[in-house]
Design a protein around this motif. Sequence first.
Motif, mmCIF file in Angstrom:
data_model
loop_
_atom_site.group_PDB
_atom_site.id
_atom_site.type_symbol
_atom_site.label_atom_id
_atom_site.label_comp_id
_atom_site.label_asym_id
_atom_site.label_seq_id
_atom_site.Cartn_x
_atom_site.Cartn_y
_atom_site.Cartn_z
ATOM 1 N N GLN A 203 0.825 -1.204 0.000
ATOM 2 C CA GLN A 203 0.000 0.000 0.000
ATOM 3 C C GLN A 203 0.859 1.253 0.000
ATOM 4 O O GLN A 203 1.934 1.271 0.608
ATOM 5 C CB GLN A 203 -0.913 0.015 1.228
ATOM 6 C CG GLN A 203 -1.792 1.255 1.348
ATOM 7 C CD GLN A 203 -2.782 1.159 2.475
ATOM 8 O OE1 GLN A 203 -3.868 0.619 2.307
ATOM 9 N NE2 GLN A 203 -2.414 1.681 3.648
ATOM 10 N N GLU B 232 0.141 5.160 0.939
ATOM 11 C CA GLU B 232 -0.712 6.259 1.412
ATOM 12 C C GLU B 232 -0.016 7.554 1.029
ATOM 13 O O GLU B 232 1.192 7.712 1.256
ATOM 14 C CB GLU B 232 -0.902 6.178 2.920
ATOM 15 C CG GLU B 232 -1.542 4.883 3.392
ATOM 16 C CD GLU B 232 -1.536 4.776 4.904
ATOM 17 O OE1 GLU B 232 -2.315 5.482 5.559
ATOM 18 O OE2 GLU B 232 -0.709 3.991 5.425
ATOM 19 N N HIS B 233 -0.772 8.475 0.460
ATOM 20 C CA HIS B 233 -0.126 9.684 -0.046
ATOM 21 C C HIS B 233 -0.942 10.933 0.256
ATOM 22 O O HIS B 233 -2.166 10.951 0.134
ATOM 23 C CB HIS B 233 0.129 9.571 -1.555
ATOM 24 C CG HIS B 233 -1.096 9.268 -2.367
ATOM 25 N ND1 HIS B 233 -1.751 10.219 -3.120
ATOM 26 C CD2 HIS B 233 -1.802 8.108 -2.548
ATOM 27 C CE1 HIS B 233 -2.780 9.660 -3.738
ATOM 28 N NE2 HIS B 233 -2.833 8.381 -3.403
ATOM 29 N N ALA B 234 -0.234 11.943 0.695
ATOM 30 C CA ALA B 234 -0.752 13.290 0.890
ATOM 31 C C ALA B 234 0.111 14.205 0.030
ATOM 32 O O ALA B 234 1.115 13.756 -0.546
ATOM 33 C CB ALA B 234 -0.691 13.676 2.365
ATOM 34 N N TYR C 208 -3.643 2.062 -3.219
ATOM 35 C CA TYR C 208 -3.311 3.470 -3.030
ATOM 36 C C TYR C 208 -4.401 4.124 -2.176
ATOM 37 O O TYR C 208 -5.594 3.898 -2.384
ATOM 38 C CB TYR C 208 -3.206 4.190 -4.381
ATOM 39 C CG TYR C 208 -2.110 3.647 -5.262
ATOM 40 C CD1 TYR C 208 -0.834 4.223 -5.252
ATOM 41 C CD2 TYR C 208 -2.337 2.554 -6.103
ATOM 42 C CE1 TYR C 208 0.173 3.717 -6.062
ATOM 43 C CE2 TYR C 208 -1.330 2.048 -6.908
ATOM 44 C CZ TYR C 208 -0.080 2.628 -6.888
ATOM 45 O OH TYR C 208 0.924 2.130 -7.681
ATOM 46 N N ASP C 209 -3.967 4.934 -1.229
ATOM 47 C CA ASP C 209 -4.891 5.624 -0.344
ATOM 48 C C ASP C 209 -4.492 7.095 -0.236
ATOM 49 O O ASP C 209 -3.446 7.396 0.325
ATOM 50 C CB ASP C 209 -4.883 4.974 1.047
ATOM 51 C CG ASP C 209 -5.927 5.566 1.986
ATOM 52 O OD1 ASP C 209 -6.814 6.292 1.489
ATOM 53 O OD2 ASP C 209 -5.833 5.311 3.198
ATOM 54 N N PRO C 210 -5.283 8.017 -0.809
ATOM 55 C CA PRO C 210 -6.556 7.784 -1.491
ATOM 56 C C PRO C 210 -6.360 7.069 -2.830
ATOM 57 O O PRO C 210 -5.263 7.078 -3.382
ATOM 58 C CB PRO C 210 -7.117 9.196 -1.677
ATOM 59 C CG PRO C 210 -5.904 10.067 -1.710
ATOM 60 C CD PRO C 210 -4.934 9.452 -0.751
ATOM 61 N N PRO C 211 -7.433 6.471 -3.372
ATOM 62 C CA PRO C 211 -7.322 5.755 -4.651
ATOM 63 C C PRO C 211 -6.852 6.677 -5.769
ATOM 64 O O PRO C 211 -7.095 7.883 -5.750
ATOM 65 C CB PRO C 211 -8.751 5.262 -4.908
ATOM 66 C CG PRO C 211 -9.394 5.232 -3.561
ATOM 67 C CD PRO C 211 -8.784 6.370 -2.803
ATOM 68 N N ASP D 28 -6.016 4.062 -13.297
ATOM 69 C CA ASP D 28 -6.344 2.671 -13.026
ATOM 70 C C ASP D 28 -6.775 1.957 -14.304
ATOM 71 O O ASP D 28 -6.394 0.804 -14.555
ATOM 72 C CB ASP D 28 -7.459 2.590 -11.982
ATOM 73 C CG ASP D 28 -7.463 1.255 -11.256
ATOM 74 O OD1 ASP D 28 -7.341 0.230 -11.932
ATOM 75 O OD2 ASP D 28 -7.580 1.248 -10.017
#
Length: 453
Positions: free
Chosen positions: A236, A238-240, A273-276, A282
């Motif tokens: 996973q 996670e991204h900001a 991925y978070d957020p997608p 995709d």
Amino acid sequence: MSREADVIVVGAGLSGLIAAREVLAAGLEPLVLEADERVGGRILTEEALPGVHLELGAQWIGDTHHRMEALAGELGIELYPQFEEGETSYELDGRVLRGEAFHSAYGEDMAGVERVLRTLDRMAAEVSAEQPWAAPHADEWDRITVGQWYDAQGLSPIARSMLEICTVGILAVPTVEVSLLGLLVNVVSCGVSADLLSESEGGAQTRRFIGGTSQIPLRLAAALGERVVLRSPVLQIEHAPDQVTVTCRGGLVARGRRVVVALAPTLAGRIMYDPPLPGQRDQLTQRMPQASALKAFAIYDEPFWRADGLNGQLISAPGPARMSNDSGMPEDSGGPGIILAFLEGESARVAGAWPQAQRQDALRAELGRHFGPRAAQPDLIVEGAWVERQWTRGCYNANPGPCGWIHFGQALTAPIGPISWAATETAAAWSGYMEGAVEAGQRAAREVIEVLT
């Protein structure tokens, strides 16, 4: 367990290692996470016999692969020329002909091939490798397959078969699975016009590495030291806007400011991925499957075909191998003889599913037809099928099908927040080759360096 770095790189193939090296050279700290137990990705050299290096993965560079040539020089790895002297053997209509005899018998057919290649040249001049969807005829060309277009060119069966074999030799998928625009993108990105589709692959296979191609990723990884972490499949991201958290199987959590995903698009799409990610990205990854190829090395005590005036190359309609190369060392090396047989596209899928004994018996018979009875009795056959490898699931290329470029192509390299994309499939120059992997790694590194410095 946790680690921190400025830039997290997912994948320790050539593209990822180059990106990490560029980041480090810019004064930033990289961390490379690799799922496999080794570095190199689709580069893999195995020593089948003492001193005999077989390239189960990437093998050659070409005359215009300047990035790879410079990299080899910097790393102290010497090059030697691919052996090409002598005649090629052809089997296209139920009989085997060599060199001049083939061209004499099928001169008009080969003129048809040349006509189509020159037409592709003219069409490719309208296409940009960076923005193929913007070409004036992009919509038209992306809605038909290469196979459909070839079928409409008024070719003889021999010429049509030759184009199929040589095109599949580049793309590693049947021509009914890739759009005409996709082929033109390949021609443009490789910078050698339609000569890339000639039987010797133009200038793409002219030199090899003494000691094996794997020396390149191994030496790059050694310079990065503990910044490369193996056996760490990424689950996973996670991204900001200014932060990423990358979670690996086994519990490793890596935090950084940017991430470079240096994986083939279809493998990049298997990460959560978070957020997608946006839907266009995709959808792209769903339409860029890895191509199909199997390499089979037939090893002999000596390259006897050279004395017979043959170059070890075959072009074959019945197969199972459609093409081959002399994969031995230069003439004065005294090494064993090696013929590398390529099974690509449909041939790889069909014959690759046969029992090994059946496949190798068919290969021996084919080699005997082309290079004589001695060729049917190799001392050893070594095979490598990339589709069976967990962390690649296919070979050196990925091709979107019809409408893939015009609908989803813009998502191939565009960064998404702190995420940049690498791997050879994302290259604008020599996509599908090691040269493209280096170009893509350098481009992705520039993207993150410009933001962080």
